[in-house]
Design an enzyme around this catalytic site. Structure first.
Site, PDB file in Angstrom:
ATOM      1  N   ARG A   1      -4.434   3.002 -10.006  1.00  0.00           N
ATOM      2  CA  ARG A   1      -3.407   3.917 -10.514  1.00  0.00           C
ATOM      3  C   ARG A   1      -3.162   3.642 -11.996  1.00  0.00           C
ATOM      4  O   ARG A   1      -2.987   2.501 -12.414  1.00  0.00           O
ATOM      5  CB  ARG A   1      -2.115   3.733  -9.728  1.00  0.00           C
ATOM      6  CG  ARG A   1      -0.993   4.691 -10.080  1.00  0.00           C
ATOM      7  CD  ARG A   1       0.239   4.399  -9.227  1.00  0.00           C
ATOM      8  NE  ARG A   1      -0.029   4.642  -7.812  1.00  0.00           N
ATOM      9  CZ  ARG A   1       0.633   4.042  -6.816  1.00  0.00           C
ATOM     10  NH1 ARG A   1       1.586   3.164  -7.084  1.00  0.00           N
ATOM     11  NH2 ARG A   1       0.347   4.327  -5.566  1.00  0.00           N
TER      12      ARG A   1
ATOM     13  N   ARG B   1       7.950   0.712 -12.065  1.00  0.00           N
ATOM     14  CA  ARG B   1       6.692   1.456 -12.054  1.00  0.00           C
ATOM     15  C   ARG B   1       6.731   2.587 -13.077  1.00  0.00           C
ATOM     16  O   ARG B   1       7.601   2.630 -13.935  1.00  0.00           O
ATOM     17  CB  ARG B   1       6.425   1.961 -10.641  1.00  0.00           C
ATOM     18  CG  ARG B   1       6.294   0.800  -9.641  1.00  0.00           C
ATOM     19  CD  ARG B   1       5.637   1.230  -8.375  1.00  0.00           C
ATOM     20  NE  ARG B   1       5.488   0.136  -7.423  1.00  0.00           N
ATOM     21  CZ  ARG B   1       4.955   0.286  -6.214  1.00  0.00           C
ATOM     22  NH1 ARG B   1       4.533   1.475  -5.818  1.00  0.00           N
ATOM     23  NH2 ARG B   1       4.845  -0.745  -5.394  1.00  0.00           N
TER      24      ARG B   1
ATOM     25  N   CYS C   1       1.203  13.426   0.517  1.00  0.00           N
ATOM     26  CA  CYS C   1       0.620  12.142   0.114  1.00  0.00           C
ATOM     27  C   CYS C   1      -0.863  12.165   0.453  1.00  0.00           C
ATOM     28  O   CYS C   1      -1.377  13.111   1.045  1.00  0.00           O
ATOM     29  CB  CYS C   1       1.337  10.995   0.822  1.00  0.00           C
ATOM     30  SG  CYS C   1       1.023  10.941   2.604  1.00  0.00           S
TER      31      CYS C   1
ATOM     32  N   LYS D   1      11.885   2.243  -9.301  1.00  0.00           N
ATOM     33  CA  LYS D   1      11.454   3.531  -9.851  1.00  0.00           C
ATOM     34  C   LYS D   1      12.565   4.142 -10.698  1.00  0.00           C
ATOM     35  O   LYS D   1      13.726   4.137 -10.305  1.00  0.00           O
ATOM     36  CB  LYS D   1      11.068   4.486  -8.721  1.00  0.00           C
ATOM     37  CG  LYS D   1       9.879   3.985  -7.897  1.00  0.00           C
ATOM     38  CD  LYS D   1       9.493   4.960  -6.798  1.00  0.00           C
ATOM     39  CE  LYS D   1       8.265   4.463  -6.034  1.00  0.00           C
ATOM     40  NZ  LYS D   1       7.845   5.408  -4.969  1.00  0.00           N
TER      41      LYS D   1
ATOM     42  N   CYS E   1      -5.461   5.501   3.043  1.00  0.00           N
ATOM     43  CA  CYS E   1      -4.187   4.776   3.034  1.00  0.00           C
ATOM     44  C   CYS E   1      -4.047   3.959   4.318  1.00  0.00           C
ATOM     45  O   CYS E   1      -4.098   4.507   5.428  1.00  0.00           O
ATOM     46  CB  CYS E   1      -3.009   5.730   2.892  1.00  0.00           C
ATOM     47  SG  CYS E   1      -1.407   4.860   2.915  1.00  0.00           S
TER      48      CYS E   1
ATOM     49  N   LYS F   1       9.498  -2.820  -5.283  1.00  0.00           N
ATOM     50  CA  LYS F   1       9.231  -1.871  -6.359  1.00  0.00           C
ATOM     51  C   LYS F   1      10.515  -1.252  -6.885  1.00  0.00           C
ATOM     52  O   LYS F   1      11.544  -1.220  -6.196  1.00  0.00           O
ATOM     53  CB  LYS F   1       8.287  -0.775  -5.868  1.00  0.00           C
ATOM     54  CG  LYS F   1       8.819   0.017  -4.681  1.00  0.00           C
ATOM     55  CD  LYS F   1       7.736   0.929  -4.129  1.00  0.00           C
ATOM     56  CE  LYS F   1       8.190   1.617  -2.842  1.00  0.00           C
ATOM     57  NZ  LYS F   1       7.129   2.433  -2.243  1.00  0.00           N
TER      58      LYS F   1
ATOM     59  N   CYS G   1       6.159   8.742   0.132  1.00  0.00           N
ATOM     60  CA  CYS G   1       5.530   8.902  -1.187  1.00  0.00           C
ATOM     61  C   CYS G   1       5.664  10.322  -1.734  1.00  0.00           C
ATOM     62  O   CYS G   1       5.737  10.505  -2.951  1.00  0.00           O
ATOM     63  CB  CYS G   1       4.058   8.497  -1.116  1.00  0.00           C
ATOM     64  SG  CYS G   1       3.807   6.727  -0.852  1.00  0.00           S
TER      65      CYS G   1
ATOM     66  N   CYS H   1       3.030   8.973   6.826  1.00  0.00           N
ATOM     67  CA  CYS H   1       3.839   7.880   7.360  1.00  0.00           C
ATOM     68  C   CYS H   1       5.251   8.036   6.820  1.00  0.00           C
ATOM     69  O   CYS H   1       5.496   8.880   5.951  1.00  0.00           O
ATOM     70  CB  CYS H   1       3.233   6.522   6.991  1.00  0.00           C
ATOM     71  SG  CYS H   1       3.655   5.951   5.323  1.00  0.00           S
TER      72      CYS H   1
END
Length: 570
Positions: free
Chosen positions: A79, A148, A433, A214, A439, A212, A482, A478
């Protein structure tokens, strides 16, 4: 640096790994050189995320390789860090070539306004990341327990306010970058200077963040970054094309786990207002609070949203103002009208043109019918403006000189790329996603199913005369969120292969969560249930009423404004 509140508790295994990793080095460099396996160790795979890459395998091949007693078909996702989604034509061409040389021949635009490469073999990781850096981009902190990619409105040329917001987004991103030298040593073969000072992470410390983090910046009336889904959101307030400052929102996040009601999506809450020149300082101190008070014992409870709910918003604001040394002002009024992108051609006040194109699931590729990747490559060769990725997985060809406008239209037409005005409103507002086959968390299809699902739903909407009404549709494989499914008017979340939970009733402007309506539906059942809802919507909606508002008013689901209400089905 404050101490995390973990007295007497067992830290998550990742905490010890980070602490002993020598600032994210681990044994990654050794693992990359091992020719015996296409993988790296489990510990190094966790550290690799901080460098911008996930270890994966092709799950379509997993059973067959097990039968043949072969290891999984390991590959990696890489990424790019691209604050605000900015990409020059030279960079676009470089990334295009890297994708065709070292990855699976496609580029994927993410909901965090950047690119992902998929299907990268271990031996190609280093040349790919080095090539990204040669293009004056990088991958550091695109994943991992750090801040991120910072996202904001994708086109700074709309107004001076948009330009200033984009500049601040880049400043926040740069300020919050990890300082470890490991990235350049491993991927660019840089050697530490003999007199280099001892390594330090002045912001993060040796264990970085609990999870994480954001950040997103929005410019009303458009909430195209879903600012309330962010750990930290800045909502721009302007007057006479002058940026006055930002409302500060904290504690958003989408991820949860099926069957675990202690995990839930949450909307960020506005706690105050800050002037533009203080935005970086606010971001720093919010990150530091989460560094010091976030839960390091349970990674499913480690995001800022749980810190807010555990300790209270009042506590958080008081702690933030104590660290800042000044008080946030009272929040200013604002109004959002949409979360989607504006498509088609737009001319700015300087006479340049901007073309926003729809990209299904963000996948820039060539198919038998549509050669989008080739078309954008041809445009990049002639373009002297830039490209802007959106947080809705689309792309804007920005600052097109009037002399190039017709030529770019001809290139797109010649390669089978349909302009947005020929596409239905549901399609233009659909996200997904990646999910299967790469994934490791995916329970069901998402990207590969979305075109079929949209096609079937478009037929229903057209029959009912609803094809021009935008409806937010988001599909994930899932529950980790995302594609921000819990902020969709129709959210489909994978439960198992071919089975989905159906969530309804989020607000069109991103200010209300949805709620579970039906559980464990097959793909056909999803369409059947939505068909009945669409029929009722066509007959019973009020003038201008959005689909999410209608299903709430009609009693299909109750409205959800707080994360702790999300699982309450009473």
């Amino acid at each position: 640096m404050g101490e995390p509140s973990t007295s007497g508790l067992t830290l998550a295994a990742e905490e010890a790994l980070k602490a002993t990793s020598n600032f994210l080095r681990g044994t990654i460099a050794i693992g990359l050189e091992d020719p015996v396996t296409g993988a790296i160790s489990e510990e190094d795979a966790k550290l690799l995320k901080f460098h911008g890459s996930y270890q994966q395998d092709d799950r379509d091949l997993r059973l067959e390789r097990q039968r043949q007693k072969l290891e999984p078909a390991y590959c990696f996702m890489v990424r790019v860090r691209m604050p605000g989604g900015v990409c020059t034509p030279i960079q676009w061409l470089a990334l295009d070539e890297l994708a065709r040389t070292y990855a699976n021949g496609t580029l994927r635009i993410t909901t965090r306004q950047t690119f992902q490469f998929h299907g990268v073999l271990k031996r190609h990781l280093k040349p790919l990341i080095a090539g990204i850096n040669r293009a004056l981009l990088d991958t550091i902190a695109a994943c991992g327990d750090v801040n991120r990619n910072v996202i904001c409105h994708n086109n700074p040329y709309l107004t001076p306010v948009h330009g200033e917001v984009h500049r601040i987004a880049r400043a926040i991103s740069d300020y919050l970058l990890p300082r470890t030298r490991a990235y350049r040593e491993i991927w660019l073969d840089e050697k530490p200077a003999p007199d280099a000072p001892p390594e330090d992470e002045p912001l993060y410390g040796p264990t970085y963040l609990p999870r994480k983090f954001k950040i997103g910046l929005a410019v009303p009336p458009v909430n195209d970054v879903d600012v309330f889904a962010q750990d930290l959101g800045f909502i721009a307030l302007a007057e006479d094309e002058r940026l006055l400052g930002f409302n500060v929102a904290v504690g958003g996040g989408m991820g949860m786990s099926h069957g675990e009601p202690a995990t839930y999506p949450r909307l960020a809450e506005v706690i105050g207002f800050c002037p533009p020149e203080k935005a970086v300082e606010v971001a720093e101190q919010v990150v530091k609070i989460q560094r010091d008070y976030g839960d390091r014992t349970n990674r499913k409870h480690a995001r800022l949203k749980y810190t807010l709910d555990d300790r209270g918003v009042g506590w958080f604001r008081e702690e933030l103002e104590k660290r800042l040394g000044w008080r946030l002002e009272t929040p200013r009024p604002f109004r959002f009208e949409s979360t989607g992108d504006s498509f088609g051609w737009f001319q700015d006040r300087e006479g340049n043109w901007h073309l926003s194109l729809f990209v299904m699931s963000g996948r820039v590729q060539d198919t038998a019918e549509v050669r989008l990747m080739t078309a954008l490559r041809e445009i990049a060769r002639r373009h002297d403006g830039d490209f802007r990725l959106t947080a809705n997985q689309n792309v804007t060809v920005a600052r097109v000189r009037p002399a190039n406008k017709d030529a770019f239209d001809q290139i797109l037409q010649a390669h089978g790329v349909r302009l947005p005005q020929t596409l239905g409103a549901l399609r233009l507002n659909a996200l997904s996603c990646v999910a299967l086959p790469t994934c490791g968390l995916a329970m069901a299809e998402a990207e590969r199913w979305l075109p079929t699902l949209v096609g079937r739903l478009e037929g229903l909407l057209h029959r009912l005369g609803l094809q021009e009404l935008p409806i937010l549709l988001r599909v994930t494989g899932c529950p980790n969120g995302c594609a921000r499914p819990y902020l969709a008017e129709i959210g489909l979340v994978g439960k198992s292969l071919g089975r989905y939970n159906l969530y309804l009733g989020a607000g069109f402007t991103g200010e209300r969560l949805n709620r579970l309506y039906r559980e464990n539906l097959s793909e056909d059942e999803v369409v059947e249930v939505l068909a009945r809802l669409f029929e009722h919507y066509a007959e019973g909606r009020n003038p201008g009423e959005r689909f999410g508002d209608f299903v709430v008013r009609a009693g299909y689901v109750k409205p959800v404004h707080a994360g702790r209400q999300f699982h309450d089905l009473r």
